[in-house]
Design a protein around this motif. Structure first.
Motif, PDB file in Angstrom:
ATOM      1  N   ILE A   1     -12.185 -18.561   3.001  1.00  0.00           N
ATOM      2  CA  ILE A   1     -11.169 -17.823   2.266  1.00  0.00           C
ATOM      3  C   ILE A   1     -11.720 -16.433   1.999  1.00  0.00           C
ATOM      4  N   SER A   2     -10.994 -15.410   2.453  1.00  0.00           N
ATOM      5  CA  SER A   2     -11.386 -14.027   2.206  1.00  0.00           C
ATOM      6  C   SER A   2     -10.555 -13.483   1.059  1.00  0.00           C
ATOM      7  N   VAL A   3     -11.218 -12.786   0.138  1.00  0.00           N
ATOM      8  CA  VAL A   3     -10.541 -12.236  -1.039  1.00  0.00           C
ATOM      9  C   VAL A   3     -10.817 -10.737  -1.147  1.00  0.00           C
ATOM     10  N   SER A   4     -10.013 -10.061  -1.982  1.00  0.00           N
ATOM     11  CA  SER A   4     -10.139  -8.613  -2.104  1.00  0.00           C
ATOM     12  C   SER A   4      -9.765  -8.154  -3.507  1.00  0.00           C
ATOM     13  N   ILE A   5     -10.608  -7.342  -4.101  1.00  0.00           N
ATOM     14  CA  ILE A   5     -10.285  -6.688  -5.370  1.00  0.00           C
ATOM     15  C   ILE A   5      -9.327  -5.539  -5.088  1.00  0.00           C
ATOM     16  N   LYS A   6      -9.542  -4.819  -3.984  1.00  0.00           N
ATOM     17  CA  LYS A   6      -8.665  -3.701  -3.627  1.00  0.00           C
ATOM     18  C   LYS A   6      -7.233  -4.173  -3.435  1.00  0.00           C
ATOM     19  N   ALA A   7      -7.033  -5.294  -2.762  1.00  0.00           N
ATOM     20  CA  ALA A   7      -5.682  -5.812  -2.525  1.00  0.00           C
ATOM     21  C   ALA A   7      -5.024  -6.201  -3.846  1.00  0.00           C
ATOM     22  N   LYS A   8      -5.781  -6.805  -4.760  1.00  0.00           N
ATOM     23  CA  LYS A   8      -5.236  -7.163  -6.074  1.00  0.00           C
ATOM     24  C   LYS A   8      -4.796  -5.925  -6.828  1.00  0.00           C
ATOM     25  N   ASN A   9      -5.621  -4.882  -6.804  1.00  0.00           N
ATOM     26  CA  ASN A   9      -5.273  -3.637  -7.481  1.00  0.00           C
ATOM     27  C   ASN A   9      -4.037  -2.994  -6.859  1.00  0.00           C
ATOM     28  N   SER A  10      -3.926  -3.060  -5.555  1.00  0.00           N
ATOM     29  CA  SER A  10      -2.777  -2.490  -4.853  1.00  0.00           C
ATOM     30  C   SER A  10      -1.489  -3.200  -5.251  1.00  0.00           C
ATOM     31  N   VAL A  11      -1.530  -4.521  -5.305  1.00  0.00           N
ATOM     32  CA  VAL A  11      -0.351  -5.303  -5.712  1.00  0.00           C
ATOM     33  C   VAL A  11       0.041  -4.949  -7.143  1.00  0.00           C
ATOM     34  N   GLU A  12      -0.928  -4.829  -8.021  1.00  0.00           N
ATOM     35  CA  GLU A  12      -0.650  -4.500  -9.417  1.00  0.00           C
ATOM     36  C   GLU A  12      -0.043  -3.100  -9.544  1.00  0.00           C
ATOM     37  N   GLU A  13      -0.556  -2.139  -8.769  1.00  0.00           N
ATOM     38  CA  GLU A  13      -0.026  -0.776  -8.805  1.00  0.00           C
ATOM     39  C   GLU A  13       1.416  -0.744  -8.308  1.00  0.00           C
ATOM     40  N   LYS A  14       1.709  -1.462  -7.223  1.00  0.00           N
ATOM     41  CA  LYS A  14       3.071  -1.503  -6.698  1.00  0.00           C
ATOM     42  C   LYS A  14       4.027  -2.127  -7.704  1.00  0.00           C
ATOM     43  N   GLU A  15       3.586  -3.194  -8.361  1.00  0.00           N
ATOM     44  CA  GLU A  15       4.416  -3.854  -9.372  1.00  0.00           C
ATOM     45  C   GLU A  15       4.668  -2.921 -10.553  1.00  0.00           C
ATOM     46  N   ALA A  16       3.651  -2.182 -10.985  1.00  0.00           N
ATOM     47  CA  ALA A  16       3.800  -1.244 -12.096  1.00  0.00           C
ATOM     48  C   ALA A  16       4.782  -0.132 -11.733  1.00  0.00           C
ATOM     49  N   MET A  17       4.689   0.378 -10.515  1.00  0.00           N
ATOM     50  CA  MET A  17       5.621   1.432 -10.070  1.00  0.00           C
ATOM     51  C   MET A  17       7.049   0.893  -9.987  1.00  0.00           C
ATOM     52  N   LYS A  18       7.200  -0.330  -9.508  1.00  0.00           N
ATOM     53  CA  LYS A  18       8.518  -0.956  -9.418  1.00  0.00           C
ATOM     54  C   LYS A  18       9.127  -1.080 -10.811  1.00  0.00           C
ATOM     55  N   ASN A  19       8.330  -1.551 -11.781  1.00  0.00           N
ATOM     56  CA  ASN A  19       8.806  -1.680 -13.153  1.00  0.00           C
ATOM     57  C   ASN A  19       9.137  -0.328 -13.767  1.00  0.00           C
ATOM     58  N   TYR A  20       8.306   0.670 -13.514  1.00  0.00           N
ATOM     59  CA  TYR A  20       8.542   2.019 -14.035  1.00  0.00           C
ATOM     60  C   TYR A  20       9.834   2.597 -13.464  1.00  0.00           C
TER      61      TYR A  20
END
Length: 74
Positions: A46-65
């Motif tokens: 299983i490969s994981v990413s902190i960068k991908a998590k941050n990217s998803v969170e940023e997109k969600e924040a922009m969508k909400n904004y």
């Protein structure tokens, strides 16, 4: 991940900035939030990413904004 699950975090997936020494950023046994980016069923890796998590969170924040901005304008 659970106690019996191993995942792999590549140095390039830790930060947007270049990481020269992972030990300076993460400590052994430290818990971090990540996104799963790949599951290889054949090798059971299983490969994981902190960068991908941050990217998803940023997109969600922009969508909400954007939603709040359009609701306020209406």
């Amino acid at each position: 991940m659970g106690e019996d699950i191993t995942s792999y975090l590549k140095a390039g997936e830790i930060s947007e900035n270049c990481v020269d020494d992972v030990i300076l950023i993460l400590k052994i046994g430290e818990e971090v939030e990540v996104a799963i980016v790949n599951v290889d069923r054949r090798t059971r890796n299983i490969s994981v990413s902190i960068k991908a998590k941050n990217s998803v969170e940023e997109k969600e924040a922009m969508k909400n904004y954007n939603k709040q901005s359009s609701d306020a304008a209406a």
